[in-house]
Design a protein around this motif. Sequence first.
Motif, mmCIF file in Angstrom:
data_model
loop_
_atom_site.group_PDB
_atom_site.id
_atom_site.type_symbol
_atom_site.label_atom_id
_atom_site.label_comp_id
_atom_site.label_asym_id
_atom_site.label_seq_id
_atom_site.Cartn_x
_atom_site.Cartn_y
_atom_site.Cartn_z
ATOM 1 N N ASN A 1 0.805 -1.222 0.000
ATOM 2 C CA ASN A 1 0.000 0.000 0.000
ATOM 3 C C ASN A 1 0.838 1.272 0.000
ATOM 4 O O ASN A 1 0.311 2.348 -0.271
ATOM 5 C CB ASN A 1 -0.940 0.006 1.219
ATOM 6 N N ILE A 2 2.123 1.148 0.305
ATOM 7 C CA ILE A 2 2.976 2.339 0.317
ATOM 8 C C ILE A 2 3.462 2.636 -1.101
ATOM 9 O O ILE A 2 4.105 1.809 -1.740
ATOM 10 C CB ILE A 2 4.167 2.154 1.271
ATOM 11 N N THR A 3 3.121 3.822 -1.574
ATOM 12 C CA THR A 3 3.490 4.255 -2.924
ATOM 13 C C THR A 3 4.096 5.658 -2.852
ATOM 14 O O THR A 3 3.912 6.363 -1.848
ATOM 15 C CB THR A 3 2.260 4.308 -3.843
ATOM 16 N N PRO A 4 4.801 6.080 -3.903
ATOM 17 C CA PRO A 4 5.314 7.453 -3.910
ATOM 18 C C PRO A 4 4.213 8.494 -3.711
ATOM 19 O O PRO A 4 4.400 9.454 -2.971
ATOM 20 C CB PRO A 4 5.959 7.570 -5.292
ATOM 21 N N ASP A 5 3.077 8.291 -4.376
ATOM 22 C CA ASP A 5 1.980 9.259 -4.257
ATOM 23 C C ASP A 5 1.445 9.331 -2.830
ATOM 24 O O ASP A 5 1.117 10.419 -2.338
ATOM 25 C CB ASP A 5 0.846 8.902 -5.219
ATOM 26 N N LEU A 6 1.338 8.183 -2.163
ATOM 27 C CA LEU A 6 0.826 8.180 -0.798
ATOM 28 C C LEU A 6 1.805 8.868 0.148
ATOM 29 O O LEU A 6 1.393 9.647 1.014
ATOM 30 C CB LEU A 6 0.561 6.749 -0.328
ATOM 31 N N ILE A 7 3.093 8.596 -0.018
ATOM 32 C CA ILE A 7 4.095 9.262 0.825
ATOM 33 C C ILE A 7 4.027 10.772 0.632
ATOM 34 O O ILE A 7 4.023 11.537 1.598
ATOM 35 C CB ILE A 7 5.512 8.743 0.496
ATOM 36 N N LYS A 8 3.950 11.206 -0.619
ATOM 37 C CA LYS A 8 3.876 12.642 -0.906
ATOM 38 C C LYS A 8 2.634 13.264 -0.280
ATOM 39 O O LYS A 8 2.688 14.349 0.327
ATOM 40 C CB LYS A 8 3.863 12.871 -2.419
ATOM 41 N N LYS A 9 1.519 12.578 -0.406
ATOM 42 C CA LYS A 9 0.260 13.078 0.135
ATOM 43 C C LYS A 9 0.351 13.267 1.645
ATOM 44 O O LYS A 9 -0.036 14.313 2.189
ATOM 45 C CB LYS A 9 -0.854 12.092 -0.220
ATOM 46 N N LYS A 10 0.902 12.286 2.339
ATOM 47 C CA LYS A 10 0.984 12.356 3.794
ATOM 48 C C LYS A 10 1.996 13.405 4.248
ATOM 49 O O LYS A 10 1.741 14.160 5.203
ATOM 50 C CB LYS A 10 1.354 10.986 4.366
ATOM 51 N N PRO B 1 14.002 -2.742 7.846
ATOM 52 C CA PRO B 1 15.055 -2.615 8.854
ATOM 53 C C PRO B 1 16.315 -1.992 8.239
ATOM 54 O O PRO B 1 16.698 -2.336 7.116
ATOM 55 C CB PRO B 1 15.309 -4.067 9.278
ATOM 56 N N HIS B 2 16.914 -1.051 8.950
ATOM 57 C CA HIS B 2 18.115 -0.352 8.475
ATOM 58 C C HIS B 2 17.879 0.310 7.117
ATOM 59 O O HIS B 2 18.814 0.451 6.316
ATOM 60 C CB HIS B 2 19.310 -1.313 8.388
ATOM 61 N N SER B 3 16.616 0.709 6.874
ATOM 62 C CA SER B 3 16.252 1.330 5.589
ATOM 63 C C SER B 3 16.708 0.491 4.397
ATOM 64 O O SER B 3 17.118 1.017 3.350
ATOM 65 C CB SER B 3 16.818 2.755 5.493
ATOM 66 N N GLY B 4 16.653 -0.817 4.559
ATOM 67 C CA GLY B 4 16.946 -1.733 3.461
ATOM 68 C C GLY B 4 18.390 -2.140 3.328
ATOM 69 O O GLY B 4 18.704 -3.069 2.574
ATOM 70 N N ASP B 5 19.310 -1.456 4.034
ATOM 71 C CA ASP B 5 20.740 -1.773 3.906
ATOM 72 C C ASP B 5 21.166 -1.893 2.441
ATOM 73 O O ASP B 5 21.697 -2.908 1.987
ATOM 74 C CB ASP B 5 21.074 -3.074 4.660
ATOM 75 N N ASN B 6 20.878 -0.822 1.692
ATOM 76 C CA ASN B 6 21.252 -0.759 0.267
ATOM 77 C C ASN B 6 20.693 -1.929 -0.545
ATOM 78 O O ASN B 6 21.350 -2.466 -1.441
ATOM 79 C CB ASN B 6 22.779 -0.708 0.118
ATOM 80 N N GLY B 7 19.466 -2.318 -0.216
ATOM 81 C CA GLY B 7 18.793 -3.357 -0.994
ATOM 82 C C GLY B 7 18.973 -4.770 -0.475
ATOM 83 O O GLY B 7 18.366 -5.700 -1.009
ATOM 84 N N ILE B 8 19.764 -4.935 0.576
ATOM 85 C CA ILE B 8 19.972 -6.281 1.125
ATOM 86 C C ILE B 8 18.728 -6.758 1.883
ATOM 87 O O ILE B 8 18.352 -7.929 1.837
ATOM 88 C CB ILE B 8 21.208 -6.294 2.051
ATOM 89 N N ILE B 9 18.055 -5.819 2.592
ATOM 90 C CA ILE B 9 16.851 -6.159 3.359
ATOM 91 C C ILE B 9 15.677 -5.373 2.778
ATOM 92 O O ILE B 9 15.210 -4.396 3.346
ATOM 93 C CB ILE B 9 17.020 -5.809 4.858
ATOM 94 N N GLY B 10 15.212 -5.762 1.620
ATOM 95 C CA GLY B 10 14.124 -5.032 0.977
ATOM 96 C C GLY B 10 14.658 -3.936 0.081
ATOM 97 O O GLY B 10 15.730 -3.381 0.312
ATOM 98 N N ASN B 11 13.898 -3.614 -0.961
ATOM 99 C CA ASN B 11 14.407 -2.645 -1.942
ATOM 100 C C ASN B 11 13.509 -1.425 -2.141
ATOM 101 O O ASN B 11 13.732 -0.637 -3.054
ATOM 102 C CB ASN B 11 14.626 -3.342 -3.291
ATOM 103 N N GLU B 12 12.484 -1.261 -1.296
ATOM 104 C CA GLU B 12 11.576 -0.119 -1.486
ATOM 105 C C GLU B 12 12.298 1.217 -1.377
ATOM 106 O O GLU B 12 11.987 2.163 -2.119
ATOM 107 C CB GLU B 12 10.423 -0.170 -0.476
ATOM 108 N N GLU B 13 13.259 1.296 -0.457
ATOM 109 C CA GLU B 13 14.003 2.552 -0.291
ATOM 110 C C GLU B 13 14.730 2.918 -1.589
ATOM 111 O O GLU B 13 14.637 4.054 -2.062
ATOM 112 C CB GLU B 13 15.011 2.433 0.861
ATOM 113 N N GLN B 14 15.438 1.945 -2.157
ATOM 114 C CA GLN B 14 16.184 2.216 -3.389
ATOM 115 C C GLN B 14 15.267 2.385 -4.593
ATOM 116 O O GLN B 14 15.544 3.174 -5.494
ATOM 117 C CB GLN B 14 17.175 1.082 -3.652
ATOM 118 N N THR B 15 14.160 1.637 -4.597
ATOM 119 C CA THR B 15 13.266 1.657 -5.754
ATOM 120 C C THR B 15 12.515 2.979 -5.880
ATOM 121 O O THR B 15 12.431 3.546 -6.968
ATOM 122 C CB THR B 15 12.258 0.495 -5.681
#
Length: 347
Positions: free
Chosen positions: A178-187, A213-227
């Motif tokens: 549910n987290i999208t760029p548009d939703l982040i911007k809106k909030k 966790p750790h804001s993704g650690d440069n894509g090691i733990i999830g990639n939403e931050e980088q994406t």
Amino acid sequence: MFKKDENIILGISIGDMNGIGPEVILKTFEDPRMMELCTPVVFGNAKLLSFIKKIINCTTNIHGIDSLDQIQKGKFNVLNLWKEGVNLDFGKLDDTIGKYAIKSFIAATKALKNNEIDALVTAPINKYNIQSEDFQFPGHTDYLDKELEGNALMFMVSEDIKVGLVTDHLPIQEVSQNITPDLIKKKVRTINQSLIQDFNVIKPRIALLGLNPHSGDNGIIGNEEQTFINNTVKELFDENIIVYGPYSADAFFGSEQFRNFDAVVACYHDQGLIPFKTLTFGTGVNYTAGLDRIRTSPDHGTAYDIAGKGIADFTSFKNAVYTALDIYKNKNEYLQSTANPLKVSTI
């Protein structure tokens, strides 16, 4: 909507009457000086509150009324929404009590919408016993979002920290989808505007927490931050909104980085509310930002375990009253100051 008036009419929904809602309401206005700040009107039943008042040994003087045009300044007004007796069983989950809680809330929201009250403070409800064919909302915020103008945002506020949420009452497995760029911007835009007009922060500084966790650690733990989250922060900054991040949530609060910002934006409910309540529990306030009307509530629930014992701490509810009054005045001043801006001369 907002009028310059020293005598703010403050609507109060009674909440779950088997919980501590009525108690913290009564205790808040036991001090007659509170009536110098506002004129309260509780949407409920005067006889019922008088009964609870005796049980908890409270001295608040109750003024029963049958319509809002009977509100008296300097009195603790209670609007009689129902005449029939209601059986209370403190500490018990009761569907009938839930129906009365929602009846109070809907009536108070209608009065808020119609400018019959200036702001609303809601006492705690139980999300389970309020559900019915006529009311199918997770809680107060979702209903207000439907009934009022704007986009509702759960904004937890205190003197030292303010936390807003990108997603609120969602199961954890649904958060990332549910987290999208548009939703982040809106909030973030909503929080930025709220800080300016509701809290008199001229140039807000906002921190956004990472999803992983750790804001993704440069894509090691999830990639939403980088994406997309990193780029979304940059785009918001380009809009002249001072927002930084994404920050690793675990270190952010422990290192007290939050003190460098006017507000923190968390990606999901527990990421923001666990640190907020750890730091402020019993004093914080839930403010529904982003709407054309004002609603606050205490940061706690029904507290069935202590209901009817007269020992409930009313600090958070009292702070919710103070916050609603402060926001009303701040927003009124902001709207007046920006209503007729001077035109820039082209000569």
